[in-house]
Design a protein around this motif. Structure first.
Motif, short mmCIF file in Angstrom:
data_model
loop_
_atom_site.label_atom_id
_atom_site.label_comp_id
_atom_site.label_asym_id
_atom_site.label_seq_id
_atom_site.Cartn_x
_atom_site.Cartn_y
_atom_site.Cartn_z
N ARG A 1 0.71 -1.33 -0.30
CA ARG A 1 -0.06 0.24 -0.55
C ARG A 1 0.88 2.04 -0.19
O ARG A 1 -0.18 2.43 0.34
CB ARG A 1 -0.58 0.26 0.95
CG ARG A 1 -1.36 -1.03 1.29
CD ARG A 1 -3.31 -1.03 2.28
NE ARG A 1 -2.55 -0.61 3.75
CZ ARG A 1 -2.10 -1.75 4.61
NH1 ARG A 1 -2.06 -2.67 4.34
NH2 ARG A 1 -1.26 -0.91 5.69
N ASP A 2 2.19 1.26 -0.29
CA ASP A 2 3.25 2.62 0.27
C ASP A 2 3.57 2.41 -1.07
O ASP A 2 4.71 1.59 -1.82
CB ASP A 2 3.50 2.32 1.44
CG ASP A 2 4.61 3.47 1.71
OD1 ASP A 2 4.39 4.94 1.66
OD2 ASP A 2 5.96 3.61 0.95
N PHE B 1 -10.23 -4.65 -0.40
CA PHE B 1 -10.03 -5.07 -1.79
C PHE B 1 -9.12 -3.95 -2.36
O PHE B 1 -8.96 -4.16 -3.40
CB PHE B 1 -11.34 -5.88 -2.26
CG PHE B 1 -11.51 -7.34 -1.79
CD1 PHE B 1 -10.58 -8.26 -2.15
CD2 PHE B 1 -13.16 -7.43 -0.60
CE1 PHE B 1 -11.32 -9.53 -1.10
CE2 PHE B 1 -13.46 -8.73 -0.26
CZ PHE B 1 -12.41 -9.42 0.07
N GLN B 2 -9.98 -3.07 -2.46
CA GLN B 2 -9.28 -1.43 -2.58
C GLN B 2 -8.01 -1.46 -2.86
O GLN B 2 -7.05 -1.58 -3.98
CB GLN B 2 -10.15 -0.58 -2.89
CG GLN B 2 -10.53 0.81 -3.57
CD GLN B 2 -10.34 0.27 -5.27
OE1 GLN B 2 -11.40 -0.30 -5.85
NE2 GLN B 2 -10.00 1.27 -6.45
N GLY C 1 -2.89 -1.79 -5.12
CA GLY C 1 -2.61 -2.36 -4.81
C GLY C 1 -1.40 -2.72 -6.54
O GLY C 1 -0.40 -2.66 -7.15
N ALA C 2 -2.08 -3.75 -7.18
CA ALA C 2 -1.70 -3.94 -8.06
C ALA C 2 -1.37 -2.81 -9.91
O ALA C 2 -0.46 -2.96 -10.35
CB ALA C 2 -2.55 -4.94 -9.03
N ALA C 3 -1.83 -1.52 -9.52
CA ALA C 3 -1.89 0.20 -10.29
C ALA C 3 -0.37 0.39 -9.48
O ALA C 3 0.63 0.47 -10.54
CB ALA C 3 -2.60 0.75 -9.67
N SER D 1 -19.19 -9.43 -6.94
CA SER D 1 -19.05 -9.08 -5.47
C SER D 1 -17.58 -8.40 -5.61
O SER D 1 -16.62 -7.93 -6.36
CB SER D 1 -18.34 -10.27 -5.36
OG SER D 1 -16.71 -10.67 -6.57
N ALA D 2 -17.32 -7.71 -4.39
CA ALA D 2 -16.00 -6.49 -4.38
C ALA D 2 -14.77 -7.80 -4.33
O ALA D 2 -13.50 -6.99 -5.24
CB ALA D 2 -15.74 -6.28 -2.98
N TYR D 3 -14.86 -8.39 -4.18
CA TYR D 3 -13.36 -9.76 -4.56
C TYR D 3 -12.68 -9.79 -6.41
O TYR D 3 -12.53 -8.75 -6.63
CB TYR D 3 -13.18 -10.86 -4.04
CG TYR D 3 -12.34 -11.52 -4.48
CD1 TYR D 3 -11.35 -11.94 -3.72
CD2 TYR D 3 -12.12 -12.92 -5.45
CE1 TYR D 3 -9.98 -12.88 -4.42
CE2 TYR D 3 -11.39 -13.65 -6.18
CZ TYR D 3 -9.99 -13.52 -5.65
OH TYR D 3 -9.45 -14.06 -5.88
#
Length: 328
Positions: A59-60, A89-90, A96-98, A126-128
Motif C-alpha cells: 500500500r506504500d 480489496f480496493q 496495489g496492483a496499479a 462481489s468486491a473481490y
C-alpha cells in the motif's frame, strides 16, 4: 545469477512455488513480504544469498519502489480472500496492483507478471471480483506488455480449500456446501508457478491467460472426491444462498463489532456472491496449453498431502492391506 526478480507476496501459497522455480532457473529472488521474519523458509530454495525475504507494504509507493529497484522482472502475487484491518480489496487488489505496474514501468522493469483470478470481472457482484478486474485494467494501462494469469481454485499441499474441508471431516458429521452446483476447474499450484515463470522468462506472449486443470467439477463433487481421498463418510448438506448470505452477514458483523479482533475467516457475504458464479476457463481463453504446460490432475496430487486426514493417517494403506490379507 545476473538476473533479479522481485516477487510481491513471494512467501504466500503460490508465491513460494514461483520463488523456488525462479531460483532453480538461476535467478536472484527478492521475496517482498510484510513480515520477512516469517518468510525465512524461502532462503533454502537457492544457494546462500540467492533468495532473500525483504520487507514491503503493497500500500506504500516508497516501499514498493525500494524492493523493485534493480529488478529485471516483477511478479505480483498479492491478493486477499477476505478484508481485514487495513487490507481492503480496493487498497490491495486494485490500488496495489496499479502501484506495482506503474512503478515497474517507471523503473524500467523488463517483465511484469500479475496474478489475478478467473472471477475478475468489472460487473461482478462481489468486491473481490471487481477489484481483481480493476487491478488488471490498471496493469494493462501502465504496463501493456504484462502477462496476466487468471487461475481457478488452486490446490496443493498448503491450500486453504481442500485442507479446510478435510480438517472439518475430523470432527463434523456433516459438511456444509454453499453453491453445490457451482462449477470449478481446480489447477495445481506448481502449474500456476510454471506459468508465472514462463511469463518472467519471456516464453509467454503478453496478454491474459486463464488457468484451469484437466477436470471440471461441481463444488459438491469436489467434496465427494475429498471424502474418497480421506476415506471418511460424511453427510454433505447444501446450504441455500439466502441462508449462507445471512450467516456471512452475521459473521461480518461480528468482525466489524470487535474491530477485527474476531476476524471472519469462515464465510463472508462477498464469498457467497462469488460462489454464485462458475469458476472455469472460458472456451476462447488462452490457457496452460498455450504456455506448453500439461495440467496436473487432482487424483495425482490430493492423496499426497491429504493422507494425514484419514482415520488411520499414514497407516491407512497398511491396515487395508492387512484386511485383504486376512480375506485371502
Amino acid at each position: 545469477m545476473s538476473k533479479l526478480v522481485t516477487i510481491y507476496g513471494g512467501s504466500g501459497f503460490v508465491g513460494r512455488y514461483i520463488a523456488r522455480r525462479m531460483a532453480q532457473e538461476g535467478w536472484r529472488v527478492r521475496v517482498a513480504v510484510r513480515r520477512p521474519n516469517e518468510a525465512l523458509f524461502v532462503k533454502p530454495y537457492g544457494v546462500v544469498g540467492q533468495v532473500e525475504p525483504v520487507f514491503c507494504n503493497i500500500r506504500d509507493d516508497a516501499s514498493v519502489r525500494a524492493v523493485m529497484h534493480g529488478a529485471d522482472a516483477v511478479v505480483n502475487c498479492v491478493g486477499i480472500l477476505a478484508e481485514s484491518g487495513k487490507n481492503r480489496f480496493q487498497s490491495v487488489q486494485a490500488e496495489g496492483a496499479a502501484r506495482v505496474a506503474r512503478l515497474a514501468a517507471a523503473e524500467g522493469v523488463q517483465t511484469l507478471v500479475q496474478l489475478s483470478a478467473i472471477g475478475a470481472d468489472a460487473q461482478s457482484p462481489s468486491a473481490y471480483g471487481r477489484t481483481k478486474a480493476a487491478g488488471e485494467a490498471a496493469v494493462r494501462e501502465a504496463f501493456p506488455r504484462a502477462v496476466i494469469l487468471r487461475p481457478s481454485v488452486i490446490f496443493g499441499p498448503e491450500d486453504d480449500f481442500f485442507n479446510r474441508f478435510a480438517q472439518m471431516t475430523r470432527f463434523s458429521p456433516v459438511l456444509p456446501v454453499v453453491g453445490g452446483a457451482t462449477k470449478f476447474q481446480p489447477v495445481f499450484v506448481d502449474d500456476v508457478a510454471q506459468a508465472a515463470v514462463a511469463g518472467v522468462l519471456g516464453r509467454a506472449a503478453p496478454g491474459t491467460y486463464e488457468l484451469g486443470g484437466p477436470d471440471v467439477e461441481t463444488f459438491r463433487d469436489l467434496i465427494k472426491m475429498l471424502l474418497r481421498v480421506v476415506e471418511r463418510r460424511k453427510l454433505i448438506v447444501n446450504v441455500p444462498f439466502w441462508v449462507a448470505n445471512l450467516i456471512g452477514g452475521a459473521l461480518d458483523l461480528v468482525q466489524t463489532a470487535t474491530f477485527g479482533l474476531l476476524a471472519n475467516k469462515t464465510l463472508t457475504r462477498d464469498q457467497v456472491r462469488n460462489l454464485r458464479r462458475d469458476n472455469i476457463v472460458a472456451p476462447d481463453a488462452k490457457g496452460l496449453a498455450d504456455l506448453g504446460i500439461s495440467p496436473t490432475a487432482m487424483e495425482a496430487v490430493l492423496p499426497e498431502y491429504l493422507w494425514s486426514f484419514r482415520p488411520s493417517g499414514q497407516y491407512a494403506s497398511i491396515k487395508a492391506s492387512a484386511r485383504n490379507l486376512r480375506k485371502t
